[in-house]
Design a protein around this motif. Structure first.
Motif, mmCIF file in Angstrom:
data_model
loop_
_atom_site.group_PDB
_atom_site.id
_atom_site.type_symbol
_atom_site.label_atom_id
_atom_site.label_comp_id
_atom_site.label_asym_id
_atom_site.label_seq_id
_atom_site.Cartn_x
_atom_site.Cartn_y
_atom_site.Cartn_z
ATOM 1 N N THR A 82 -7.217 20.345 58.540
ATOM 2 C CA THR A 82 -7.684 21.305 57.540
ATOM 3 C C THR A 82 -7.136 21.042 56.137
ATOM 4 N N LEU A 83 -5.894 20.608 56.033
ATOM 5 C CA LEU A 83 -5.300 20.439 54.705
ATOM 6 C C LEU A 83 -5.963 19.299 53.939
ATOM 7 N N GLN A 103 -9.628 20.101 53.005
ATOM 8 C CA GLN A 103 -9.775 20.918 51.803
ATOM 9 C C GLN A 103 -9.672 20.060 50.536
ATOM 10 N N ASP A 129 -8.197 28.405 53.523
ATOM 11 C CA ASP A 129 -8.227 27.980 54.922
ATOM 12 C C ASP A 129 -8.938 28.975 55.814
ATOM 13 N N ARG A 130 -9.509 30.039 55.243
ATOM 14 C CA ARG A 130 -10.102 31.069 56.087
ATOM 15 C C ARG A 130 -11.624 30.991 56.033
ATOM 16 N N LEU A 182 -13.535 27.765 55.412
ATOM 17 C CA LEU A 182 -13.713 26.721 56.430
ATOM 18 C C LEU A 182 -14.472 27.212 57.659
ATOM 19 N N SER A 192 -0.457 25.340 60.495
ATOM 20 C CA SER A 192 -0.064 26.435 59.611
ATOM 21 C C SER A 192 1.154 25.948 58.829
ATOM 22 N N ASP A 196 -2.999 32.960 62.776
ATOM 23 C CA ASP A 196 -3.792 31.763 62.503
ATOM 24 C C ASP A 196 -4.326 31.159 63.797
#
Length: 278
Positions: free
Chosen positions: A152-153, A156, A164-165, A168, A192, A204
Motif C-alpha cells: 500500500t505505501l 500510494q 490508505d482508507r 484504496l 500499518s 486496520d
C-alpha cells in the motif's frame, strides 16, 4: 494451495541476523528476511550472505505453510542490480519457503525466479505499482503463486494517492476479486506504520479482513497479536455459528430463523466457515 495460509508475515532486516531467531519466536505465522527496503545499498551483499547462511543452516526461523524452520525472503526488485544475485543465491535452498517479489508486474518475473528454484518454492508477488495492478490477473495466474500481497505505501507513491482508507477501496476490492477468480488464497494487506497504537493496528487489520483479505504484513513484533486478534473469530461469532448450525440440523428442511433473522444457505455457509476457521 495450503488449507491455512499465514495471517501475519513479519519482516526482519536481512542485515540483522541476530534478530532472525527472535523474529521466529515473536509468534508470526511467517517470517520474511528482508533484503530490500530494510537494507541500505552498501550493505546489500553482506545481508544476502547472512540470509544465505541462515537458510542454509536452518537458522532462519519462521514457519510457512507448515514448514517449520523455513522463511520467506524479500529480494530486491527485478529492476535493480542486486536482483539476479539474490535469486541465484537463494532459490535453490530448501530453507527458503518462498520469495517475496517487490513491485511485481509480470508473469515473466515470476517464471524467471522459478527457473532454477527448488520444487516447493512459492512466490508472493507484492502489487505496489500501477502496472502491477493492471496485470493482476496475470500475476494471480502465475505458477506457484498462492496469494498476492498489496504494497500500500509504495502503491500510494506510484499513483500519487494520499491516504490508505477509502482512497484504496477500489484497489483492495479488485485484488480480492482477482484472487478469487484465479482460485488462489485471500490476499495479504499492507503494513500499518504505527508501532504503538495497538487499537489502530487491529482496526486496520479488521478493515482489511472485511474487504476479503486473509492476512497482513507486519513491520514489528508488537503488531502481531493485534493482527491475529483481527483475523480470529470472536467468541460471540462462534457462538452464533453454533446456534445456526444447531437450528438447521433440527429443522428437517423447514425455514428457520436465528436472532430474528432468516437462515438461508449463505448464512449456513458463513457459520460453517466460522467454525472451520476457529
Amino acid at each position: 494451495m495450503s488449507a491455512r495460509l499465514p495471517r501475519s508475515y513479519l519482516f526482519v532486516p536481512g542485515n540483522r541476523p541476530e534478530r532472525f531467531e527472535k523474529a521466529h519466536a515473536a509468534g508470526a505465522d511467517a517470517v520474511i528476511l528482508d533484503l530490500e527496503d530494510a537494507v541500505q545499498p552498501d550493505e546489500k551483499p553482506a545481508a544476502r550472505a547472512a540470509v544465505q547462511a541462515a537458510v542454509s543452516g536452518g537458522a532462519a526461523g519462521g514457519a510457512s505453510n507448515g514448514a517449520s524452520g523455513s522463511a520467506w525472503v524479500r529480494v530486491n526488485g527485478s529492476d535493480t542490480s542486486w536482483f539476479n544475485d539474490d535469486i541465484a543465491a537463494l532459490v535453490e535452498h530448501r530453507g527458503v519457503a518462498g520469495i517475496v517479489l517487490p513491485k511485481a508486474e509480470t508473469r515473466g518475473q515470476i517464471e524467471g525466479i522459478l527457473a532454477h528454484a527448488h520444487p516447493r518454492l512459492s512466490v508472493l508477488p507484492i502489487v505496489e505499482t500501477a502496472r502491477g495492478f493492471a496485470n493482476l490477473a496475470e500475476l494471480c495466474a502465475a505458477p506457484r503463486v498462492e496469494r498476492i500481497a498489496f504494497g500500500t505505501l509504495d502503491f500510494q507513491i506510484d499513483l500519487g494517492i494520499d491516504g490508505d482508507r477509502e482512497e484504496l477501496d477500489l484497489f483492495r476490492s479488485q485484488i480480492v476479486l482477482s484472487s478469487r477468480l484465479a482460485g488462489i488464497g485471500a490476499p495479504v494487506d499492507g503494513v500499518s506504520t504505527t508501532l504503538t497504537d495497538m487499537e489502530q493496528i487491529e482496526a486496520d487489520a479488521r478493515r482489511g479482513r472485511r474487504f476479503g483479505f486473509g492476512g497482513k504484513l507486519c513491520i514489528h513484533p508488537k503488531q502481531i497479536e493485534a493482527v491475529h486478534r483481527a483475523y480470529a473469530w470472536s467468541d460471540a461469532e462462534q457462538a452464533w455459528a453454533i446456534r445456526v448450525l444447531a437450528v438447521v440440523e433440527t429443522s428437517n428442511g423447514a425455514a428457520v430463523a436465528v436472532d430474528g433473522k432468516m437462515v438461508d444457505m449463505p448464512v449456513i455457509l458463513k457459520a460453517r466457515r466460522i467454525l472451520a476457521g476457529a
